[in-house]
Design an enzyme around this catalytic site. Structure first.
Site, PDB file in Angstrom:
ATOM      1  N   SER A   1       0.837  -1.211   0.000  1.00 14.01           N
ATOM      2  CA  SER A   1       0.000   0.000   0.000  1.00 14.01           C
ATOM      3  C   SER A   1       0.870   1.258   0.000  1.00 14.01           C
ATOM      4  O   SER A   1       1.927   1.292   0.639  1.00 14.01           O
ATOM      5  CB  SER A   1      -0.871  -0.012   1.258  1.00 14.01           C
ATOM      6  OG  SER A   1      -1.391   1.270   1.516  1.00 14.01           O
TER       7      SER A   1
ATOM      8  N   TYR B   1      -2.154   5.531  -4.438  1.00 17.28           N
ATOM      9  CA  TYR B   1      -3.206   6.536  -4.281  1.00 17.28           C
ATOM     10  C   TYR B   1      -2.684   7.787  -4.956  1.00 17.28           C
ATOM     11  O   TYR B   1      -1.590   8.267  -4.616  1.00 17.28           O
ATOM     12  CB  TYR B   1      -3.460   6.836  -2.796  1.00 17.28           C
ATOM     13  CG  TYR B   1      -4.342   5.832  -2.100  1.00 17.28           C
ATOM     14  CD1 TYR B   1      -5.575   5.487  -2.632  1.00 17.28           C
ATOM     15  CD2 TYR B   1      -3.964   5.243  -0.896  1.00 17.28           C
ATOM     16  CE1 TYR B   1      -6.399   4.568  -1.990  1.00 17.28           C
ATOM     17  CE2 TYR B   1      -4.789   4.336  -0.249  1.00 17.28           C
ATOM     18  CZ  TYR B   1      -6.007   4.004  -0.812  1.00 17.28           C
ATOM     19  OH  TYR B   1      -6.819   3.098  -0.176  1.00 17.28           O
TER      20      TYR B   1
ATOM     21  N   THR C   1      -5.549   2.496  -7.085  1.00 20.98           N
ATOM     22  CA  THR C   1      -6.829   2.414  -6.362  1.00 20.98           C
ATOM     23  C   THR C   1      -7.633   3.674  -6.617  1.00 20.98           C
ATOM     24  O   THR C   1      -7.148   4.787  -6.409  1.00 20.98           O
ATOM     25  CB  THR C   1      -6.573   2.208  -4.856  1.00 20.98           C
ATOM     26  OG1 THR C   1      -5.861   0.984  -4.705  1.00 20.98           O
ATOM     27  CG2 THR C   1      -7.884   2.111  -4.086  1.00 20.98           C
TER      28      THR C   1
ATOM     29  N   LYS D   1      -8.056  -0.722  -9.372  1.00 18.64           N
ATOM     30  CA  LYS D   1      -8.718  -1.363  -8.218  1.00 18.64           C
ATOM     31  C   LYS D   1      -9.825  -0.463  -7.663  1.00 18.64           C
ATOM     32  O   LYS D   1      -9.587   0.713  -7.373  1.00 18.64           O
ATOM     33  CB  LYS D   1      -7.687  -1.631  -7.115  1.00 18.64           C
ATOM     34  CG  LYS D   1      -8.279  -2.185  -5.829  1.00 18.64           C
ATOM     35  CD  LYS D   1      -7.190  -2.631  -4.869  1.00 18.64           C
ATOM     36  CE  LYS D   1      -7.744  -3.196  -3.588  1.00 18.64           C
ATOM     37  NZ  LYS D   1      -8.215  -2.156  -2.665  1.00 18.64           N
TER      38      LYS D   1
ATOM     39  N   HIS E   1     -13.657  -1.856  -1.570  1.00 17.26           N
ATOM     40  CA  HIS E   1     -12.678  -1.500  -0.539  1.00 17.26           C
ATOM     41  C   HIS E   1     -13.012  -2.213   0.786  1.00 17.26           C
ATOM     42  O   HIS E   1     -12.811  -1.670   1.873  1.00 17.26           O
ATOM     43  CB  HIS E   1     -12.657   0.022  -0.333  1.00 17.26           C
ATOM     44  CG  HIS E   1     -11.306   0.581  -0.020  1.00 17.26           C
ATOM     45  ND1 HIS E   1     -10.481   1.144  -0.939  1.00 17.26           N
ATOM     46  CD2 HIS E   1     -10.626   0.654   1.154  1.00 17.26           C
ATOM     47  CE1 HIS E   1      -9.378   1.570  -0.371  1.00 17.26           C
ATOM     48  NE2 HIS E   1      -9.425   1.265   0.914  1.00 17.26           N
TER      49      HIS E   1
HETATM   50  C1  LIG Z   1      -7.004  -2.255   7.284  1.00 12.25           C
HETATM   51  C2  LIG Z   1      -7.205  -2.075   5.811  1.00 12.25           C
HETATM   52  C3  LIG Z   1      -6.458  -1.141   5.130  1.00 12.25           C
HETATM   53  C4  LIG Z   1      -6.596  -1.009   3.752  1.00 12.25           C
HETATM   54  N1  LIG Z   1      -5.772  -0.150   3.083  1.00 12.25           N
HETATM   55  C5  LIG Z   1      -5.835  -0.105   1.741  1.00 12.25           C
HETATM   56  C6  LIG Z   1      -4.906   0.670   1.024  1.00 12.25           C
HETATM   57  O1  LIG Z   1      -4.026   1.300   1.591  1.00 12.25           O
HETATM   58  N2  LIG Z   1      -5.012   0.693  -0.334  1.00 12.25           N
HETATM   59  C7  LIG Z   1      -5.999  -0.008  -1.007  1.00 12.25           C
HETATM   60  O2  LIG Z   1      -6.045   0.034  -2.227  1.00 12.25           O
HETATM   61  N3  LIG Z   1      -6.870  -0.762  -0.334  1.00 12.25           N
HETATM   62  C8  LIG Z   1      -6.823  -0.842   1.015  1.00 12.25           C
HETATM   63  N4  LIG Z   1      -7.680  -1.636   1.686  1.00 12.25           N
HETATM   64  C9  LIG Z   1      -8.686  -2.439   0.950  1.00 12.25           C
HETATM   65  C10 LIG Z   1      -8.121  -3.813   0.580  1.00 12.25           C
HETATM   66  O3  LIG Z   1      -7.129  -3.699  -0.408  1.00 12.25           O
HETATM   67  C11 LIG Z   1      -9.215  -4.737   0.036  1.00 12.25           C
HETATM   68  O4  LIG Z   1      -9.888  -4.092  -1.009  1.00 12.25           O
HETATM   69  C12 LIG Z   1     -10.221  -5.156   1.111  1.00 12.25           C
HETATM   70  O5  LIG Z   1      -9.579  -5.393   2.336  1.00 12.25           O
HETATM   71  C13 LIG Z   1     -10.949  -6.421   0.665  1.00 12.25           C
HETATM   72  O6  LIG Z   1     -11.905  -6.807   1.589  1.00 12.25           O
HETATM   73  P1  LIG Z   1     -11.647  -7.902   2.729  1.00 12.25           P
HETATM   74  O7  LIG Z   1     -10.817  -7.239   3.772  1.00 12.25           O
HETATM   75  O8  LIG Z   1     -13.015  -8.226   3.203  1.00 12.25           O
HETATM   76  O9  LIG Z   1     -10.936  -9.065   2.103  1.00 12.25           O
HETATM   77  C14 LIG Z   1      -7.567  -1.785   3.059  1.00 12.25           C
HETATM   78  C15 LIG Z   1      -8.323  -2.726   3.762  1.00 12.25           C
HETATM   79  C16 LIG Z   1      -8.149  -2.879   5.115  1.00 12.25           C
HETATM   80  C17 LIG Z   1      -8.966  -3.924   5.830  1.00 12.25           C
HETATM   81  C1  LIG Z   2      -4.843   5.189   5.237  1.00 12.87           C
HETATM   82  C2  LIG Z   2      -6.081   4.700   4.549  1.00 12.87           C
HETATM   83  C3  LIG Z   2      -6.634   5.712   3.606  1.00 12.87           C
HETATM   84  C4  LIG Z   2      -5.798   3.382   3.881  1.00 12.87           C
HETATM   85  C5  LIG Z   2      -7.021   2.697   3.387  1.00 12.87           C
HETATM   86  O1  LIG Z   2      -7.212   2.561   2.206  1.00 12.87           O
HETATM   87  C6  LIG Z   2      -7.994   2.130   4.289  1.00 12.87           C
HETATM   88  O2  LIG Z   2      -7.857   2.248   5.523  1.00 12.87           O
HETATM   89  O3  LIG Z   2      -8.985   1.535   3.810  1.00 12.87           O
END
Ligand SMILES: Cc1cc2nc3c(=O)[nH]c(=O)nc-3n(C[C@H](O)[C@H](O)[C@H](O)COP(=O)(O)O)c2cc1C
Ligand SMILES: CC(C)CC(=O)C(=O)O
Length: 378
Positions: free
Chosen positions: A107, A130, A156, A252, A276
């Site tokens: 990320s 991002y 994303t 994404k 997300h």
């Molecule tokens: C704690 C957390 C942080 C995330 N941070 C990002 C991120 O920085 N960039 C991004 O594209 N998606 C982020 N996501 C989304 C994940 O890439 C993904 O789309 C999502 O977790 C899928 O759902 P699931 O957790 O139910 O498998 C984040 C998800 C979580 C749970």
């Molecule tokens: C720091 C956040 C914007 C990262 C993210 O994508 C999330 O927490 O879902």
């Protein structure tokens, strides 16, 4: 880890080992969490066709992802702040993915920097971007991903406006971060976690620190970052990214057929059907609900990846049956990381791998390529 048999076991261990603010950050979703719940509930409604007396002695999970061999149709999704779930969390997760023979996506919002990871792992990884207001910073970040030999850029596009996560506010995961006595106590009763994080390479956003002046000041860094999400983002920015990134591009956060068609026009190699993980537009349908329509519309023109609610090999099978070529794991591996670092992530991957193999066997299927709607009950 001997008595850990499913992702929920890892989740409960994560909850015990990691301070509440960081566990909740990983676990929870936006607003009323309707979409977060729908992601899970809709997957569980999909039932399989049980088939018998098919020779399934040579089941094989291997596949290709973006044209590269992969041991199974899984990818570790970009997850922000992994280094707060476990010291050097991004490095641990990347090592576990590489040992299992699947891609890891770093990320933008990582604690370890691109260079920290590149210097600590054997093989290339993917970078998630991002696009922030400071385009000079973004160009430099893309150049750093190129220099680190990242093999794919995952752009994303579903976070130009940030969905509110109530629990993060209640936990003081705000800008600036809030320090309360109860939070300090919560940290103090988890000395293993504290020690791990203190021994880690960094304790703030590694990709951004260095760009912002006074980076030692966490408050300034957090405020800069929060103000950098760009509400003006649009398809022209995707063209710009295309022009500065020569490698494979993944878009994404696609959740609509019209957007999927526009994503194809950008020349991207793949899209991720994703809401997300229920952290953004609350009230959106589940990812699995929109997957078949998108796969039918563009699945022959672009590689379809899927995420949202995957907690088992059965869930992976469901998504592959409905048109995904591979699935991204988000929370499933973040729980593993919080529960036990690299070994915990390896365990999460292994659990899902074994569940997928068994499910294939009980549905009478030997290869990933054979998985289609025929494995589902009417
Ligand atoms: C704690 C957390 C942080 C995330 N941070 C990002 C991120 O920085 N960039 C991004 O594209 N998606 C982020 N996501 C989304 C994940 O890439 C993904 O789309 C999502 O977790 C899928 O759902 P699931 O957790 O139910 O498998 C984040 C998800 C979580 C749970
Ligand atoms: C720091 C956040 C914007 C990262 C993210 O994508 C999330 O927490 O879902």
């Amino acid at each position: 880890m001997k008595h850990i048999t499913c992702i929920e076991d890892l989740r409960l261990l994560h909850k015990r080992r990691v301070p509440k603010a960081f566990f909740d950050y990983a676990d929870r979703g936006s607003y009323a969490e309707e979409t977060l719940r729908a992601n899970r509930e809709d997957l569980q409604k999909i039932k399989f066709r049980q088939r018998i007396l098919v020779d399934v002695s040579k089941r094989d999970l291997s596949t290709t992802i973006l044209g590269e061999p992969s041991s199974m149709p899984l990818i570790l999704a970009p997850v922000g702040l992994l280094g707060m779930q476990h010291g050097d969390g991004e490095i641990h997760a990347c090592r576990a993915a590489q040992a299992a023979g699947i891609p890891f996506t770093q990320s933008t919002m990582s604690i370890c920097s691109i260079e920290d990871i590149a210097g600590s792992v054997e093989k290339p990884f993917w970078f998630q971007l991002y696009v922030m207001k400071d385009r000079g910073f973004i160009k430099a970040l893309v150049e750093r991903a190129i220099a680190a030999k990242c093999t794919a850029l995952c752009l994303t596009v579903d976070l130009q406006v940030i969905g509110q996560r109530h629990q993060d506010i209640k936990n003081g995961m705000s800008v600036p971060p809030e320090w309360t006595l109860s939070k300090l106590f919560d940290f103090a009763i988890r000395p293993g976690w504290v020690q791990g994080v203190l021994q880690g390479k960094r304790r703030t956003f590694g990709n951004i620190a260095g760009h912002v002046k006074n980076t030692e000041d966490l408050t300034k860094l957090s405020a800069w970052t929060a103000a950098q999400f760009d509400t003006s983002l649009n398809w022209k920015d995707v063209d710009w990214i295309r022009s500065i990134w020569p490698g494979k591009l993944i878009i994404k956060g696609i959740h609509d057929i019209e957007d999927a068609k526009l994503a194809v026009e950008t020349g991207a190699q793949a899209l991720v059907v994703s809401n997300h993980g229920g952290r953004q537009l609350d009230g959106a349908p589940s990812s699995i609900h929109v997957l078949p329509g998108i796969a039918d519309a563009v699945g022959d023109k672009i590689e379809i990846m899927f995420d949202g609610g995957i907690r088992s090999g059965q869930d992976v099978m469901r998504a592959l049956a409905l048109g995904a070529k591979s699935c991204m794991l988000g929370r499933a591996y973040a729980y593993g990381l919080g529960a036990g670092g690299q070994a915990g992530v390896a365990k999460a991957i292994d659990i899902i791998r074994n569940e997928l193999l068994t499910t294939m066997g009980l549905c009478g299927v030997n290869t990933v390529a054979e998985i289609d709607r025929k494995v589902l009950a009417d």
